[in-house]
Design a protein around this motif. Structure first.
Motif, short mmCIF file in Angstrom:
data_model
loop_
_atom_site.label_atom_id
_atom_site.label_comp_id
_atom_site.label_asym_id
_atom_site.label_seq_id
_atom_site.Cartn_x
_atom_site.Cartn_y
_atom_site.Cartn_z
N ASN A 16 0.84 -1.17 0.12
CA ASN A 16 -0.06 0.09 0.00
C ASN A 16 0.70 1.02 -0.10
O ASN A 16 0.70 2.23 -0.95
CB ASN A 16 -0.91 -0.01 1.18
N ARG A 17 1.98 1.26 0.83
CA ARG A 17 2.76 2.49 0.63
C ARG A 17 3.58 2.60 -0.24
O ARG A 17 4.11 3.59 -0.66
CB ARG A 17 3.74 2.49 2.26
N VAL A 18 4.23 1.43 -1.00
CA VAL A 18 5.03 1.45 -2.09
C VAL A 18 4.08 2.11 -3.25
O VAL A 18 4.50 2.97 -3.86
CB VAL A 18 5.58 0.20 -2.41
N CYS A 19 2.97 1.65 -3.46
CA CYS A 19 2.09 2.24 -4.45
C CYS A 19 1.78 3.82 -4.21
O CYS A 19 1.56 4.41 -5.21
CB CYS A 19 0.67 1.45 -4.42
N ALA A 20 1.39 4.07 -2.71
CA ALA A 20 1.20 5.54 -2.68
C ALA A 20 2.33 6.45 -2.89
O ALA A 20 2.32 7.44 -3.27
CB ALA A 20 0.93 5.38 -0.92
N ALA A 21 3.64 5.89 -2.68
CA ALA A 21 4.92 6.82 -2.86
C ALA A 21 5.09 6.61 -4.27
O ALA A 21 5.29 7.81 -4.88
CB ALA A 21 6.26 5.84 -2.10
N ALA A 22 4.73 5.65 -4.98
CA ALA A 22 5.03 5.64 -6.48
C ALA A 22 3.91 6.60 -7.12
O ALA A 22 4.33 7.35 -7.97
CB ALA A 22 4.81 4.27 -7.16
N ASN A 23 2.60 6.52 -6.71
CA ASN A 23 1.67 7.64 -7.17
C ASN A 23 1.96 9.01 -6.71
O ASN A 23 1.97 9.93 -7.79
CB ASN A 23 0.31 7.30 -6.68
N TYR A 24 2.61 9.46 -5.66
CA TYR A 24 3.09 10.65 -5.10
C TYR A 24 4.12 11.12 -6.23
O TYR A 24 3.87 12.15 -6.66
CB TYR A 24 3.40 10.51 -3.84
N VAL A 25 5.14 10.22 -6.39
CA VAL A 25 6.28 10.51 -7.31
C VAL A 25 5.88 10.71 -8.54
O VAL A 25 6.30 11.79 -9.27
CB VAL A 25 7.47 9.40 -7.21
N LEU A 26 5.20 9.88 -9.17
CA LEU A 26 4.57 10.19 -10.65
C LEU A 26 3.66 11.39 -10.97
O LEU A 26 3.83 12.04 -11.90
CB LEU A 26 3.77 8.76 -11.14
N LYS A 27 3.09 11.47 -9.59
CA LYS A 27 2.16 12.75 -9.74
C LYS A 27 2.96 14.06 -9.87
O LYS A 27 2.74 14.97 -10.59
CB LYS A 27 1.15 12.76 -8.66
N LYS A 28 4.00 14.07 -8.97
CA LYS A 28 4.75 15.20 -8.83
C LYS A 28 5.80 15.60 -9.89
O LYS A 28 6.22 16.81 -10.44
CB LYS A 28 5.51 15.30 -7.64
N SER A 29 6.39 14.62 -10.35
CA SER A 29 7.41 14.62 -11.50
C SER A 29 7.04 14.41 -12.88
O SER A 29 7.96 14.30 -13.71
CB SER A 29 8.52 13.69 -10.91
N THR A 30 6.01 13.78 -13.05
CA THR A 30 5.57 13.59 -14.62
C THR A 30 4.11 13.94 -15.07
O THR A 30 3.45 14.58 -14.14
CB THR A 30 5.37 12.05 -14.68
N ASN A 31 4.01 14.26 -16.26
CA ASN A 31 2.77 14.46 -16.88
C ASN A 31 1.89 13.41 -17.26
O ASN A 31 1.08 13.52 -18.38
CB ASN A 31 2.75 15.76 -17.82
N LEU A 32 2.10 12.25 -16.93
CA LEU A 32 1.50 10.99 -17.29
C LEU A 32 -0.05 11.14 -16.99
O LEU A 32 -0.62 11.81 -16.12
CB LEU A 32 1.75 9.63 -16.25
N PRO A 33 -1.08 10.84 -17.93
CA PRO A 33 -2.34 10.81 -17.96
C PRO A 33 -2.73 10.11 -16.72
O PRO A 33 -1.88 9.00 -16.37
CB PRO A 33 -2.78 10.16 -19.15
N LYS A 34 -3.77 10.21 -16.09
CA LYS A 34 -4.35 9.35 -14.83
C LYS A 34 -4.49 8.08 -15.11
O LYS A 34 -3.78 7.34 -13.96
CB LYS A 34 -5.47 10.00 -14.40
N ASN A 35 -4.93 7.50 -16.07
CA ASN A 35 -5.08 6.07 -16.23
C ASN A 35 -3.50 5.42 -16.52
O ASN A 35 -3.38 4.54 -15.99
CB ASN A 35 -6.03 5.59 -17.35
N THR A 36 -2.64 5.88 -17.17
CA THR A 36 -1.31 5.68 -17.59
C THR A 36 -0.63 5.58 -16.15
O THR A 36 0.05 4.64 -15.52
CB THR A 36 -0.44 6.55 -18.38
N ARG A 37 -0.80 6.69 -15.18
CA ARG A 37 -0.15 6.71 -13.70
C ARG A 37 -0.68 5.63 -12.93
O ARG A 37 0.11 4.72 -12.26
CB ARG A 37 -0.59 7.98 -13.05
N LYS A 38 -1.96 5.21 -13.14
CA LYS A 38 -2.70 4.14 -12.16
C LYS A 38 -2.04 2.89 -12.63
O LYS A 38 -1.70 2.11 -11.89
CB LYS A 38 -4.14 4.17 -12.49
N LEU A 39 -2.03 2.61 -14.06
CA LEU A 39 -1.31 1.59 -14.51
C LEU A 39 0.08 1.15 -14.00
O LEU A 39 0.64 0.15 -13.67
CB LEU A 39 -1.43 1.23 -15.95
N THR A 40 0.83 2.40 -14.08
CA THR A 40 2.23 2.35 -13.63
C THR A 40 2.47 2.14 -12.11
O THR A 40 3.28 1.27 -11.64
CB THR A 40 2.89 3.42 -13.96
#
Length: 153
Positions: free
Chosen positions: A95-119
């Motif tokens: 849960n925390r690994v996924c939350a951290a990955a989501n946070y980093v991807l949200k702050k450092s990339t412009n990935l579309p939401k669905n792509t970010r979720k899959l990543t």
């Protein structure tokens, strides 16, 4: 003489205990109800192992005067170990690994939401094989240094 394999800890059946980690990895995609269902699968795995270890302990200690204490200890030990090593600690970790990955991807990339979720899901799934042995070993150490000191002799 070779030791027999523990069905619930030494075979691929062990991965049923990690169903909830798969659910945690997919949380952003599948929703809470399905994640809870994966916790149900993991809990059934925990209870199956606990039951089997209790039965095995009863067979091993049936003719001993302290049979009840040994069976109760073995059953409780298995339940505690499985809840920690299969459900609580790995579920929290993924849960925390996924939350951290989501946070980093949200702050450092412009990935579309669905792509970010899959990543994020892919990151969580990839982390699972790397956490199994260390968590199992840490839970063994924790129980050896605490609960197991009270094991009936």
């Amino acid at each position: 003489m070779t030791e027999s394999k523990d069905l619930y800890r030494d075979t691929p059946v062990r991965y049923l205990g990690y169903a909830n980690e798969v659910g945690e990895a997919f949380r952003s995609i599948i929703g809470k109800r399905w994640v809870n269902a994966t916790y149900g699968i993991a809990t059934l795995y925990v209870l199956a192992d606990t039951r089997q270890k209790g039965i095995d302990a009863y067979k091993a200690y049936a003719n001993k005067p302290d049979c009840k204490a040994r069976v109760a200890f073995t059953t409780a030990d298995t339940l505690i170990w499985q809840l920690l090593a299969s459900v609580a600690i790995p579920g929290f970790t993924i849960n925390r690994v996924c939350a951290a990955a989501n946070y980093v991807l949200k702050k450092s990339t412009n990935l579309p939401k669905n792509t970010r979720k899959l990543t994020v899901t892919a990151v969580g799934l990839c982390a699972i094989p790397f956490i199994i042995k260390p968590i199992d070993q840490c839970v063994d150490l924790l129980l050896d240094q605490s609960w197991r000191k009270f094991k009936p002799q």
